[in-house]
Scaffold this motif. Structure first.
Motif, mmCIF file in Angstrom:
data_model
loop_
_atom_site.group_PDB
_atom_site.id
_atom_site.type_symbol
_atom_site.label_atom_id
_atom_site.label_comp_id
_atom_site.label_asym_id
_atom_site.label_seq_id
_atom_site.Cartn_x
_atom_site.Cartn_y
_atom_site.Cartn_z
ATOM 1 N N ALA A 111 0.854 -1.184 0.000
ATOM 2 C CA ALA A 111 0.000 0.000 0.000
ATOM 3 C C ALA A 111 0.889 1.233 0.000
ATOM 4 O O ALA A 111 1.954 1.237 0.628
ATOM 5 N N LEU A 112 0.445 2.274 -0.700
ATOM 6 C CA LEU A 112 1.182 3.535 -0.733
ATOM 7 C C LEU A 112 0.321 4.611 -0.074
ATOM 8 O O LEU A 112 -0.842 4.779 -0.426
ATOM 9 N N LEU A 113 0.905 5.278 0.902
ATOM 10 C CA LEU A 113 0.203 6.350 1.610
ATOM 11 C C LEU A 113 1.086 7.589 1.475
ATOM 12 O O LEU A 113 2.153 7.671 2.093
ATOM 13 N N SER A 114 0.674 8.531 0.618
ATOM 14 C CA SER A 114 1.552 9.678 0.340
ATOM 15 C C SER A 114 0.860 10.995 0.641
ATOM 16 O O SER A 114 -0.361 11.103 0.543
ATOM 17 N N ASP A 115 1.658 12.010 1.012
ATOM 18 C CA ASP A 115 1.031 13.305 1.295
ATOM 19 C C ASP A 115 0.915 14.119 0.009
ATOM 20 O O ASP A 115 1.490 13.770 -1.024
ATOM 21 N N THR A 116 0.139 15.192 0.075
ATOM 22 C CA THR A 116 -0.189 15.953 -1.132
ATOM 23 C C THR A 116 0.814 17.079 -1.409
ATOM 24 O O THR A 116 0.630 17.871 -2.323
ATOM 25 N N GLY A 117 1.902 17.164 -0.602
ATOM 26 C CA GLY A 117 2.950 18.165 -0.828
ATOM 27 C C GLY A 117 3.860 17.753 -1.976
ATOM 28 O O GLY A 117 3.712 16.682 -2.559
ATOM 29 N N GLY A 118 4.849 18.609 -2.277
ATOM 30 C CA GLY A 118 5.769 18.364 -3.392
ATOM 31 C C GLY A 118 6.509 17.042 -3.307
ATOM 32 O O GLY A 118 6.598 16.288 -4.276
#
Length: 326
Positions: A111-118
């Motif tokens: 699973a990939l959990l990524s933030d919405t920043g650069g």
């Protein structure tokens, strides 16, 4: 201070102009203008986030001023921009190192959990590409905002998905929240983070929820345990001592990037025999075998980061400290 005490560079004292952009791209832009027009600096080290660095680049390229970024996004140096270099390991390298480790443990879906920043956005793109190339499946693809205070909804979906492991791609405090939510949900899938959590500060904030989390890290965090034959060992230990004596706090990989960046710039100015911007730029690009606390750098006209995945060690949080996993 130590460089000036030893006579400075080419007989001149280094002058530092320091501004805090508070990770705000607009502020970074304004400070860059001030550094170029008002302070008339010879080179710029920073910013420490991908978003701020990208905002600064048009001015840096326009003024033809050498820049060493302390941010991780691959986009900063790809495509290569003549004046722009960067010290941190890229998001792509982090993804590669993590996915290699997952593969080694027999995991094919994650699973990939990524933030919405650069950094999170760029990391998500890179991870997706590498997973495809390695024949791995992203079973659940979730995102979060770096100011979010609860990631239970995303983690609950991941818990019941087919994912065998989890990779968190983001910066800042949110990672500690994720670690705590993961612990509260008693999740079993091994949890990975990136080098943006490679600091004891993350471990202190996450507390015992950090135990067992794996992440790629520069050698700096495990310098003590490195074999004597490791070229980085002495450099890392010396930096750790100076830093901890001065600041009375744990050494951090983020400070390490700035330290390497400053020493690389000084080294380039000495080799250029001048602070002429084009000569310094060319000297940075010709840097080879530079042993830093973050890796051994080999810059070139096609590579303005100069590191490969060997500059990363896979570490795991164990009893509140980082241990290398082989």
């Amino acid at each position: 201070g130590r460089i000036n005490a030893a006579g400075g560079v080419l007989g001149r004292k280094l002058e530092l102009f320091s501004y805090d952009d508070a990770s705000d791209a607009n502020k970074a832009n304004a400070f860059t203008r001030r550094l170029i027009l008002q302070d008339q600096v010879d080179a710029i080290i920073g910013a420490s986030t991908t978003g701020s660095t990208m905002a600064m680049i048009p001015q840096i390229e326009g003024a033809k001023i050498p820049n060493i970024s302390l941010a991780a996004g691959s986009v900063i140096v790809e495509p290569v921009k003549p004046m722009v270099f960067k010290m941190p390991h890229s998001d792509r390298m982090a993804a590669q190192k993590v996915l290699d480790d997952m593969k080694k443990r027999g995991f094919n879906s994650f699973a990939l959990l990524s933030d919405t920043g650069g950094f999170g956005k760029s990391g998500r793109t890179e991870t997706t590409k590498i997973a495809a190339a390695m024949g791995m499946t992203i079973a659940q693809d979730e995102q979060y905002g770096d100011k979010d205070t609860d990631m239970t909804p995303q983690l609950t979906k991941i818990k019941s998905s087919r994912a065998q492991a989890i990779l968190v791609f983001g910066t800042g405090q949110a990672a500690a929240v994720i670690a705590r939510n993961y612990q509260q949900l008693a999740m079993k899938q091994p949890l990975y983070m990136t080098h943006s959590q490679a600091s004891l500060e993350f471990v202190h904030i996450a507390g015992n929820a950090a135990e067992g989390i794996r992440m790629p890290s520069p050698a700096l965090l495990i310098a003590q345990d490195l074999p004597e034959s490791d070229k980085q060992k002495m450099v890392c230990l010396a930096y750790t001592k100076v830093y901890q004596d001065r600041f009375k706090t744990d050494v951090s990989t983020f400070g390490g990037y700035a330290y390497d960046g400053l020493l690389m710039l000084v080294d380039a100015i000495k080799r250029a025999g001048s602070s002429d911007r084009e000569k310094v730029r060319a000297a940075i690009e010709a840097t080879h075998g530079f042993v830093g606390v973050s890796g051994i750098y080999n810059m070139s006209s096609t590579d303005h980061m100069g590191l490969d995945t060997s500059a990363f060690r896979m570490v795991e949080v164990s009893n509140g400290a980082f241990k290398e996993v082989h």
